[in-house]
Design a protein around this motif. Structure first.
Motif, PDB file in Angstrom:
ATOM      1  N   SER A 179       0.830  -1.209   0.000  1.00 55.25           N
ATOM      2  CA  SER A 179       0.000   0.000   0.000  1.00 55.25           C
ATOM      3  C   SER A 179       0.864   1.258   0.000  1.00 55.25           C
ATOM      4  N   VAL A 180       0.315   2.317  -0.587  1.00 57.19           N
ATOM      5  CA  VAL A 180       0.913   3.631  -0.386  1.00 57.19           C
ATOM      6  C   VAL A 180       0.066   4.340   0.667  1.00 57.19           C
ATOM      7  N   VAL A 181       0.712   4.685   1.774  1.00 56.23           N
ATOM      8  CA  VAL A 181      -0.008   5.332   2.867  1.00 56.23           C
ATOM      9  C   VAL A 181       0.215   6.830   2.749  1.00 56.23           C
ATOM     10  N   PRO A 182      -0.867   7.589   2.619  1.00 60.91           N
ATOM     11  CA  PRO A 182      -0.677   9.032   2.511  1.00 60.91           C
ATOM     12  C   PRO A 182      -0.126   9.614   3.810  1.00 60.91           C
ATOM     13  N   VAL A 183       0.883  10.448   3.692  1.00 65.63           N
ATOM     14  CA  VAL A 183       1.363  11.178   4.872  1.00 65.63           C
ATOM     15  C   VAL A 183       1.496  12.639   4.447  1.00 65.63           C
ATOM     16  N   GLN A 184       1.650  13.511   5.434  1.00 66.59           N
ATOM     17  CA  GLN A 184       1.734  14.937   5.124  1.00 66.59           C
ATOM     18  C   GLN A 184       2.811  15.242   4.092  1.00 66.59           C
ATOM     19  N   ARG A 185       2.418  16.026   3.100  1.00 69.10           N
ATOM     20  CA  ARG A 185       3.349  16.409   2.040  1.00 69.10           C
ATOM     21  C   ARG A 185       4.572  17.128   2.621  1.00 69.10           C
ATOM     22  N   ASP A 186       4.325  18.006   3.592  1.00 66.94           N
ATOM     23  CA  ASP A 186       5.424  18.775   4.195  1.00 66.94           C
ATOM     24  C   ASP A 186       6.461  17.861   4.832  1.00 66.94           C
ATOM     25  N   ALA A 187       5.960  16.777   5.428  1.00 66.69           N
ATOM     26  CA  ALA A 187       6.875  15.858   6.103  1.00 66.69           C
ATOM     27  C   ALA A 187       7.829  15.245   5.095  1.00 66.69           C
ATOM     28  N   LEU A 188       7.303  14.924   3.912  1.00 67.54           N
ATOM     29  CA  LEU A 188       8.152  14.276   2.911  1.00 67.54           C
ATOM     30  C   LEU A 188       9.076  15.276   2.238  1.00 67.54           C
ATOM     31  N   SER A 189       8.611  16.515   2.041  1.00 67.91           N
ATOM     32  CA  SER A 189       9.509  17.478   1.404  1.00 67.91           C
ATOM     33  C   SER A 189      10.644  17.865   2.355  1.00 67.91           C
ATOM     34  N   ALA A 190      10.414  17.683   3.668  1.00 65.68           N
ATOM     35  CA  ALA A 190      11.482  17.969   4.630  1.00 65.68           C
ATOM     36  C   ALA A 190      12.506  16.832   4.699  1.00 65.68           C
ATOM     37  N   ALA A 191      12.135  15.671   4.162  1.00 64.79           N
ATOM     38  CA  ALA A 191      13.036  14.522   4.246  1.00 64.79           C
ATOM     39  C   ALA A 191      14.225  14.708   3.313  1.00 64.79           C
ATOM     40  N   THR A 192      15.397  14.380   3.809  1.00 61.88           N
ATOM     41  CA  THR A 192      16.595  14.535   2.981  1.00 61.88           C
ATOM     42  C   THR A 192      17.103  13.184   2.484  1.00 61.88           C
ATOM     43  N   ASP A 193      16.482  12.103   2.968  1.00 58.76           N
ATOM     44  CA  ASP A 193      16.898  10.757   2.561  1.00 58.76           C
ATOM     45  C   ASP A 193      15.884  10.211   1.542  1.00 58.76           C
ATOM     46  N   LYS A 194      16.192   9.018   0.998  1.00 59.05           N
ATOM     47  CA  LYS A 194      15.235   8.371   0.089  1.00 59.05           C
ATOM     48  C   LYS A 194      14.155   7.628   0.861  1.00 59.05           C
ATOM     49  N   THR A 195      14.436   7.413   2.144  1.00 58.67           N
ATOM     50  CA  THR A 195      13.451   6.747   2.982  1.00 58.67           C
ATOM     51  C   THR A 195      13.087   7.690   4.128  1.00 58.67           C
ATOM     52  N   VAL A 196      11.985   7.375   4.799  1.00 58.30           N
ATOM     53  CA  VAL A 196      11.688   7.994   6.087  1.00 58.30           C
ATOM     54  C   VAL A 196      11.386   6.853   7.045  1.00 58.30           C
ATOM     55  N   THR A 197      11.394   7.151   8.336  1.00 59.02           N
ATOM     56  CA  THR A 197      10.983   6.136   9.295  1.00 59.02           C
ATOM     57  C   THR A 197       9.580   6.493   9.769  1.00 59.02           C
ATOM     58  N   VAL A 198       8.668   5.563   9.528  1.00 61.45           N
ATOM     59  CA  VAL A 198       7.277   5.790   9.892  1.00 61.45           C
ATOM     60  C   VAL A 198       6.987   5.094  11.219  1.00 61.45           C
ATOM     61  N   GLY A 199       6.348   5.826  12.110  1.00 62.18           N
ATOM     62  CA  GLY A 199       5.963   5.255  13.398  1.00 62.18           C
ATOM     63  C   GLY A 199       4.468   4.988  13.420  1.00 62.18           C
ATOM     64  N   VAL A 200       4.099   3.793  13.878  1.00 64.46           N
ATOM     65  CA  VAL A 200       2.681   3.441  13.995  1.00 64.46           C
ATOM     66  C   VAL A 200       2.484   2.760  15.348  1.00 64.46           C
ATOM     67  N   ARG A 201       1.597   3.293  16.170  1.00 65.99           N
ATOM     68  CA  ARG A 201       1.319   2.629  17.449  1.00 65.99           C
ATOM     69  C   ARG A 201       0.529   1.346  17.195  1.00 65.99           C
ATOM     70  N   PRO A 202       0.691   0.371  18.108  1.00 68.39           N
ATOM     71  CA  PRO A 202       0.039  -0.933  17.893  1.00 68.39           C
ATOM     72  C   PRO A 202      -1.472  -0.827  17.677  1.00 68.39           C
ATOM     73  N   GLU A 203      -2.108   0.211  18.254  1.00 67.59           N
ATOM     74  CA  GLU A 203      -3.563   0.336  18.133  1.00 67.59           C
ATOM     75  C   GLU A 203      -3.980   1.067  16.861  1.00 67.59           C
ATOM     76  N   HIS A 204      -3.014   1.452  16.027  1.00 69.52           N
ATOM     77  CA  HIS A 204      -3.336   2.266  14.863  1.00 69.52           C
ATOM     78  C   HIS A 204      -3.173   1.545  13.532  1.00 69.52           C
ATOM     79  N   PHE A 205      -3.289   0.215  13.560  1.00 66.48           N
ATOM     80  CA  PHE A 205      -3.291  -0.528  12.298  1.00 66.48           C
ATOM     81  C   PHE A 205      -4.709  -0.965  11.959  1.00 66.48           C
ATOM     82  N   ASP A 206      -5.057  -0.925  10.667  1.00 72.52           N
ATOM     83  CA  ASP A 206      -6.230  -1.654  10.193  1.00 72.52           C
ATOM     84  C   ASP A 206      -5.749  -3.013   9.744  1.00 72.52           C
ATOM     85  N   VAL A 207      -6.492  -4.046  10.131  1.00 72.02           N
ATOM     86  CA  VAL A 207      -6.038  -5.418   9.924  1.00 72.02           C
ATOM     87  C   VAL A 207      -6.974  -6.138   8.972  1.00 72.02           C
TER      88      VAL A 207
END
Ligand SMILES: Nc1ncnc2c1ncn2[C@@H]1O[C@H](COP(=O)(O)OP(=O)(O)O)[C@@H](O)[C@H]1O
Ligand SMILES: [Mg+2]
Length: 362
Positions: free
Chosen positions: A258-286
Motif C-alpha cells: 500500500s501507499v499510505v498518505p502522509v503529510q506532504r510537508d513531512a516528505l519534502s522535509a526529508a533529505t533521505d530516500k526513505t523515512v521512518t514511519v511510526g505506527v502505534r500498535p492500536e493504529h493498524f487496520d487489519v
C-alpha cells in the motif's frame, strides 16, 4: 510555593569529559508535577541532585522562584527530598522520623507533634506513629518517607524513584496516592523515574532525557501523540511504537503493497530516500491472509488481555525481517502462524527522518 528553573544546568563529573547532564533547560511552573524520565544512566538523579544542592553545577544556573540557588547549600534551598531507599532512622519511631528535620531546625515540641499528626492523618499513618520502621510494611515505610517531606512544608518536593522498592501492585496504587496528594498540597514537585508508564500517569508534564540531553518536555498526551524524535517515539508507550523504515512514494510512503498518505510537508522535509514511519500498535487496520493490502505479518505470539490482544509478528520490510506489534480486538484474535495484512490508519502515522531521528510530520 515556587517555580523551578533549570537554566542550561550542566554537570561534568570529575575525571569525565562528557557531561552527565548537558545544558538542561526546563521551566517548571508553581505547583506543577514534573516527571524526569529516561533509561538508566541518562542523568535523572544527577539533575535532581543538582536541584537539591547535593551535586555541583559546572555550568548554567538553577533557580527556585526568583532565587538563584546554584551555589547554595542544600539546607538553604527550602526543598525536601524523598529517596528510593527512604533512608529512615531504624532506632526512631515513625513520629520521630517524621519530625526529625523540624527538631533539628529548633521547632518546639508541641508544634512538631501537631505537624506530624496532620501529616500522619493525610497519609493514613496515625495508628503507626509509635512503631519503629522495621515493624512497617514497604508501603507504610514509603509513606513515612513522604510524611517526613510533607511536615517540612517545603517550596519544592524532590523524589528519586520513590516507588521502586514496592511490589508491582502497590506501586500502581501508591502512584495514584502520591499524585493526588501532590495536587492537594499544591507543592511544586520534581519526580524521577525510569518507568514511562509512571511518568505518563503521574506528571502534569514529562521531560525525557537521554545521555544527559533533554529530548522533549511536554504533557503526557502530547508526548504520546507527537513524540519529537525517534528516541521519544520508541521510549514512550507500551508496547512500543512500531518504527519502520520505508521508501518515499508518490503522495505518501510505501508500506508493503500500500501507499499510505502522509503529510506532504513531512516528505519534502526529508533529505533521505526513505523515512521512518511510526505506527502505534492500536493504529493498524487489519485484514486477513487473502488481502492484497499493506504489510504481511506472520503471527509469532498473541498476548490476550481480555478486552483486546497484542499480536507480535514478523514482516519483511526492504528485504529484512522486522518485528511488529499490532493490537486487535479480544473477540478477533488470529492464530499463531497465520498471516495478517496490516495498513497504518490514515492520520495516525508519525514520520521521522531516518538519519537524524527528528520528527518531520506535524
Ligand atoms: N558520582 C559520580 N561520579 C562519576 N560519574 C557519575 C556519578 N554519578 C553518576 N555518574 C554518571 O553520570 C551519568 C548519569 O548518572 P545518573 O544521574 O545517576 O543517571 P540516572 O539517575 O538517570 O540513572 C551516568 O553515566 C553515571 O555513570
Ligand atoms: Mg538514578
Amino acid at each position: 510555593m515556587a517555580t523551578v528553573t533549570f537554566d542550561k544546568a550542566t554537570r561534568i563529573y570529575p575525571g569525565s569529559t562528557k557531561p552527565a547532564v548537558d545544558a538542561l533547560e526546563i521551566d517548571i511552573a508553581d505547583g506543577e508535577f514534573l516527571v524526569l524520565v529516561g533509561p538508566s544512566g541518562c542523568g535523572k538523579s544527577t539533575s535532581l541532585r543538582m536541584l537539591a544542592g547535593l551535586e555541583d553545577v559546572n555550568g548554567g544556573a538553577i533557580r527556585i522562584g526568583d532565587r538563584d540557588v546554584t551555589h547554595l547549600p542544600p539546607k538553604d534551598r527550602d526543598i525536601a527530598m524523598v529517596f528510593q531507599n527512604y533512608a529512615l532512622y531504624p532506632h526512631m519511631t515513625v513520629a520521630d522520623n517524621m519530625g526529625f528535620a523540624l527538631k533539628i531546625a529548633g521547632v518546639n515540641k508541641a508544634e512538631i507533634r501537631q505537624k506530624v499528626e496532620e501529616a500522619a492523618k493525610i497519609l493514613d499513618l496515625t495508628e503507626y506513629l509509635d512503631r519503629k520502621p522495621k515493624a512497617l510494611s514497604g508501603g507504610q515505610r514509603q509513606r513515612v518517607a513522604m510524611g517526613r517531606a510533607i511536615v517540612r512544608e517545603p517550596q519544592v518536593f524532590l523524589m528519586d524513584e520513590p516507588l521502586s522498592n514496592l511490589d508491582a501492585k502497590l506501586r500502581v496504587s501508591t502512584r495514584t496516592q502520591i499524585a493526588s496528594l501532590q495536587r492537594r498540597l499544591g507543592i511544586t514537585t520534581v519526580y524521577v523515574t525510569h518507568d514511562q508508564v509512571e511518568a505518563l500517569t503521574m506528571g502534569d508534564r514529562v521531560a525525557v532525557l537521554k545521555d544527559g540531553l533533554l529530548q522533549q518536555v511536554d504533557t503526557p498526551r502530547n508526548m504520546y501523540d507527537r513524540p519529537a524524535n525517534l528516541f521519544v517515539a520508541g521510549f514512550i508507550g507500551s508496547p512500543a511504537m512500531n518504527l519502520v523504515e520505508v521508501p518515499i512514494a508518490d503522495g505518501g510512503v510505501k508500506f508493503g503493497k500500500s501507499v499510505v498518505p502522509v503529510q506532504r510537508d513531512a516528505l519534502s522535509a526529508a533529505t533521505d530516500k526513505t523515512v521512518t514511519v511510526g505506527v502505534r500498535p492500536e493504529h493498524f487496520d487489519v485484514a486477513g491472509a487473502d488481502s492484497d493490502q499493506g504489510l504481511a505479518v506472520v503471527v509469532n505470539v498473541v498476548e490476550e488481555l481480555g478486552s483486546d490482544a497484542f499480536v507480535y509478528g514478523t514482516a519483511t520490510v526492504g528485504g529484512e525481517s522486522k518485528d511488529l506489534v499490532v493490537r486487535v480486538g479480544g473477540r478477533n484474535v488470529p492464530e499463531k502462524g497465520s498471516t495478517l495484512h496490516v495498513v497504518p490508519r490514515a492520520g495516525e502515522t508519525h514520520v521521522f527522518s531516518t538519519s537524524t531521528g527528528a520528527r518531520l510530520s506535524d
